[in-house]
Design an enzyme around this catalytic site. Sequence first.
Site, PDB file in Angstrom:
ATOM      1  N   SER A  55       0.769  -1.200  -0.014  1.00 39.98           N
ATOM      2  CA  SER A  55      -0.109  -0.142  -0.098  1.00 39.98           C
ATOM      3  C   SER A  55       1.208   1.201   0.131  1.00 39.98           C
ATOM      4  CB  SER A  55      -0.938  -0.227   1.253  1.00 39.98           C
ATOM      5  OG  SER A  55      -1.942   0.986   1.157  1.00 39.98           O
ATOM      6  N   PRO A  56       0.310   2.278  -0.523  1.00 40.55           N
ATOM      7  CA  PRO A  56       1.285   3.623  -0.656  1.00 40.55           C
ATOM      8  C   PRO A  56       1.556   4.122   0.723  1.00 40.55           C
ATOM      9  CG  PRO A  56      -1.065   3.985  -1.345  1.00 40.55           C
ATOM     10  CD  PRO A  56      -0.831   2.506  -1.363  1.00 40.55           C
ATOM     11  N   GLN A  82       1.046   6.655  -7.105  1.00 35.62           N
ATOM     12  CA  GLN A  82      -0.247   7.612  -6.610  1.00 35.62           C
ATOM     13  C   GLN A  82       0.050   9.009  -6.606  1.00 35.62           C
ATOM     14  OE1 GLN A  82      -1.124   7.919  -1.994  1.00 35.62           O
ATOM     15  NE2 GLN A  82      -3.180   6.664  -2.456  1.00 35.62           N
ATOM     16  N   TYR A  94      -7.717  14.658   1.814  1.00 31.05           N
ATOM     17  CA  TYR A  94      -6.978  15.269   0.978  1.00 31.05           C
ATOM     18  C   TYR A  94      -7.717  16.025  -0.138  1.00 31.05           C
ATOM     19  CZ  TYR A  94      -3.230  12.939   3.396  1.00 31.05           C
ATOM     20  OH  TYR A  94      -2.505  12.447   4.224  1.00 31.05           O
ATOM     21  N   ARG A  98      -8.260   5.830  -5.224  1.00 34.17           N
ATOM     22  CA  ARG A  98      -8.350   5.596  -3.646  1.00 34.17           C
ATOM     23  C   ARG A  98      -9.487   6.317  -3.207  1.00 34.17           C
ATOM     24  NH1 ARG A  98      -4.247   3.965   1.153  1.00 34.17           N
ATOM     25  NH2 ARG A  98      -4.259   1.846   0.247  1.00 34.17           N
ATOM     26  N   ARG A 142       1.388  -1.438   6.797  1.00 36.41           N
ATOM     27  CA  ARG A 142       2.513  -1.526   7.934  1.00 36.41           C
ATOM     28  C   ARG A 142       3.210  -2.757   7.960  1.00 36.41           C
ATOM     29  NH1 ARG A 142      -2.060   0.714  12.077  1.00 36.41           N
ATOM     30  NH2 ARG A 142      -3.030  -0.603  10.721  1.00 36.41           N
TER      31      ARG A 142
HETATM   32  C1  LIG Z   1       3.799   5.417   7.318  1.00 36.50           C
HETATM   33  C2  LIG Z   1       2.406   5.424   6.638  1.00 36.50           C
HETATM   34  C3  LIG Z   1       2.337   6.457   5.048  1.00 36.50           C
HETATM   35  C4  LIG Z   1       1.084   6.316   4.766  1.00 36.50           C
HETATM   36  N1  LIG Z   1       1.086   7.257   3.698  1.00 36.50           N
HETATM   37  C5  LIG Z   1       0.021   6.873   2.627  1.00 36.50           C
HETATM   38  C6  LIG Z   1      -0.095   7.369   1.421  1.00 36.50           C
HETATM   39  O1  LIG Z   1       0.881   7.934   1.160  1.00 36.50           O
HETATM   40  N2  LIG Z   1      -1.247   7.351   0.702  1.00 36.50           N
HETATM   41  C7  LIG Z   1      -2.156   6.410   0.832  1.00 36.50           C
HETATM   42  O2  LIG Z   1      -3.117   6.368   0.382  1.00 36.50           O
HETATM   43  N3  LIG Z   1      -2.381   6.038   2.288  1.00 36.50           N
HETATM   44  C8  LIG Z   1      -1.069   6.064   2.977  1.00 36.50           C
HETATM   45  N4  LIG Z   1      -1.105   5.365   4.309  1.00 36.50           N
HETATM   46  C9  LIG Z   1      -2.131   4.629   4.650  1.00 36.50           C
HETATM   47  C10 LIG Z   1      -1.862   2.929   4.032  1.00 36.50           C
HETATM   48  O3  LIG Z   1      -1.732   2.899   2.857  1.00 36.50           O
HETATM   49  C11 LIG Z   1      -2.919   2.156   4.409  1.00 36.50           C
HETATM   50  O4  LIG Z   1      -4.158   2.405   4.107  1.00 36.50           O
HETATM   51  C12 LIG Z   1      -3.114   2.160   6.169  1.00 36.50           C
HETATM   52  O5  LIG Z   1      -1.812   1.982   6.784  1.00 36.50           O
HETATM   53  C13 LIG Z   1      -3.879   0.686   6.314  1.00 36.50           C
HETATM   54  O6  LIG Z   1      -3.330  -0.485   6.065  1.00 36.50           O
HETATM   55  P1  LIG Z   1      -2.428  -1.442   7.053  1.00 36.50           P
HETATM   56  O7  LIG Z   1      -3.485  -1.693   8.225  1.00 36.50           O
HETATM   57  O8  LIG Z   1      -1.974  -2.608   6.264  1.00 36.50           O
HETATM   58  O9  LIG Z   1      -1.184  -0.660   7.733  1.00 36.50           O
HETATM   59  C14 LIG Z   1       0.071   5.312   4.960  1.00 36.50           C
HETATM   60  C15 LIG Z   1       0.267   4.436   6.035  1.00 36.50           C
HETATM   61  C16 LIG Z   1       1.313   4.611   6.895  1.00 36.50           C
HETATM   62  C17 LIG Z   1       1.490   3.629   7.968  1.00 36.50           C
END
Ligand SMILES: Cc1cc2nc3c(=O)[nH]c(=O)nc-3n(C[C@H](O)[C@H](O)[C@H](O)COP(=O)(O)O)c2cc1C
Length: 765
Positions: free
Chosen positions: A415-416, A493, A576, A624, A718
Amino acid sequence: MRRIVCVGGGPAGLFTAILARKALPDVEVTVFERNPYDATYGFGVVFSDETLGNIADADPVSFERIEAEFRYWSDLEIRKDGEVTRTTGHGFAAFPRLRLLQILTDRVRELGAEVRFSENVADPTSLDADLVVVADGVNSATRRALADRFVPHVVPGAARYAWFGTEHDFGIFTFLFERTPYGVVQAHCYPYAGGLSTFIIEMSEAAWQAAGLEPDRTFAPGETDPAAKAFAEKVFGDHLGGRELIGNNSQWIRFPEVSAERWWWDRYVIIGDAAHTAHFSIGSGTKLAMEDAIALVDALVSHDGDVASALPAYERDRRPQVESTQRAARTSQAWFESVDRYYDLPRKQFDFQLLTRSQRITLANLRIRDPQSTEDIVDDWRSRQELPAPRPDTPPMFHPYRLKGVTFPNRVGVSPMAQYCAVDGKPTDWHLVHLGSRAVGGAGLVMVEMTCVSPEGRITPGCPGLWNDEQQEAFRPIVEFVHRHTQAVLGMQLGHSGRKGGMRVPWEVGDDELVPVDGEWERLAPSPIPFRKGAPVPTPMTRRHMDEVRDQFAEAAARTATLGFDLLELHMAHGYLLSSFISPLTNQRDDDYGGRLVNRMRFPLEVVDAVREVWPQNLPLSVRISATDWAAGGTSGDDAVEIARMLADHGVDIIDVSTGQVVEHQQPRYGRLWQTPFSDRIRLETGLPTMTVGAVSSIDDVDTVVVAGRADLCLIARPHLVDPYWTLNAAIDVGYAGHPWPPQYLRGKPARRREQDPNQRLIDR
Ligand SMILES: Cc1cc2nc3c(=O)[nH]c(=O)nc-3n(C[C@H](O)[C@H](O)[C@H](O)COP(=O)(O)O)c2cc1C
Ligand SMILES: Cc1cc2nc3c(=O)[nH]c(=O)nc-3n(C[C@H](O)[C@H](O)[C@H](O)COP(=O)(O)OP(=O)(O)OC[C@H]3O[C@@H](n4cnc5c(N)ncnc54)[C@H](O)[C@@H]3O)c2cc1C
């Protein structure tokens, strides 16, 4: 402590009395029950194997007596429009509710406590007790009387149900589904004593209304609605073996989901249904009630009977388990309430959806319960995939997927994730290693973090951008590395931070991620609403701003295409800029870009149109979204379906389904796969491909999600931060050798396997 009083003689109150008498023999215990000894509403209760173990440990004597009368079964039958399927391995035990209450009552008395039947507690504050255990059930009057202390929430379900008994012995757990002229009607049936079964009929509000089932009078407690009985017998007569249904307070109800912000106050504690309910379709209400009793008495014992310290400790320890069960129950409830969505799926997929509806039971669990049926389900899923499996034993997670001209080698995506360490918008050697190593690590899709379309569109000064040639060139080595050395699909993204822009890099400011940078920063938004009180007020966008931002997106998209990215995603989530146009909580414009959803979508769709023109037609365009704002008056799951449809009409190929982060007062419900039900809904109601994200954390999660059809791809964020090789490790862990492997790393395979099994050979391929 001298005296405990339990208000309510259901499973919660009675089991508390038993355990309290055992653990605190000097304490006097009295249970007040408004009904007589031999009266109860309802028929049987079901327990899972796990619950039985907890009861047995807490009071072996009660357990032995209950066990002697249990009805056990392990098969489950699904009858849908005349077609029957059966699976096995679902260990359950059922028991008449009345007998449960009688056995517990006898045991309470045997242990020297008092049960006072036919005594209604009208005023719990008048009770002479050091601890008042409020166990007066789902309609708890005590909870209502002390509402300002417990802050309860009662949310009625969307469907109607009525609970009956029948002399027809179903033998095993049986789900009945019939399509009627009014809509789908279902019944949950299980045997609970010689020759007797519980029978719960359930249907959507729309079907209930269409069938004209709304009663024209109110029924007294205990009375049965004759029209409900007649309707259920008419629809399901063929399944009842000529028997009638038995009514006992059988009236149409909307299942109330009860929760409370606080479970204790002063000397009062609410437990069981009074504090929390769990939809009957996961059969856990009695379990929760009895396990509350266990936890409460444990807390009293470990705090030497000190109520003031025991009650907070009880709530602290017990709440996470209860909330986890409630989440599963809510997901299961929503499945039955939305059965129309699943009704026309291929039969095996329908069955799998039903069996895994709470998201607690997974493909791996089912494989243990019933290997043959589970294999049949997976084979059926495989047969419906566009691309063939590389090998006959390919786990669903490793099954390739094609979208437009792009083939994803498996169903896992990185994921981004913002890294906040770009320089002047240029990605650095950090990004090369970060993204490169995750692509080497086997993920089928690697998404670059939100890359911004303009300097003021960055969240922080450390965010990457794609508005100039230097930035474009800085991305080139990343694209070349990923394409040269791995099979990963590389996704970009693109986003604009809007009112959340111009913040300091998170680790410079501790936990608070949104601390504005010093100095000037133009933050754009549909309306001048700051993200939170005291945050910078954004500039409401004019048409000129919109033209500029739209063109910036198009330019960044063209650069993405020139660089050779395989997939492009527009960030319309998390509050955003584009997200804040979509949500009614952040867009309060009164022109053509605000108001109704179709207006709020106008500018985001203009951006999609401009991007689609420059982004190659044969490559996928993703968006997204935040499928819900988790806040009253905000975007809801219903809106998300409409949003997805509109995006698809403008050439979007796949929806990346996230939620929230739009308003500060959001109240998300976190947990395993917590956002997946939104993906499931969008995918099945619109037919669009989806990606799910949010606490997808195991191979089994991915397998289950894709086979059920809840998403096409699973994004994992994560966990990838600490394990770039998540997918390669998964392949080793499930013993799947068909996944492409970097030749440089082949010797790592047996090393990892040796961690799990020291007898592994050192060298193998
Ligand atoms: C450090 C960090 C940076 C993130 N940056 C972005 C981002 O740039 N764009 C986005 O759409 N989501 C971002 N997210 C959200 C993640 O893509 C994801 O949707 C969210 O962490 C839930 O997934 P997980 O439970 O597997 O961590 C970020 C999350 C983390 C932890
Ligand atoms: C259709 C349906 C099917 C279900 N199926 C299952 C199942 O299969 N398995 C399962 O585990 N659970 C099931 N449940 C849930 C289960 O019945 C409850 O969760 C469980 O009974 C909760 O126990 P409790 O002691 O908290 O409350 P209750 O069992 O409701 O007991 C509360 C008691 O308090 C008494 N009372 C109320 N007010 C007062 C007062 N002022 N003074 C004195 N007494 C009072 C009531 O008369 C009642 O006896 C089902 C529920 C429904 C609605």
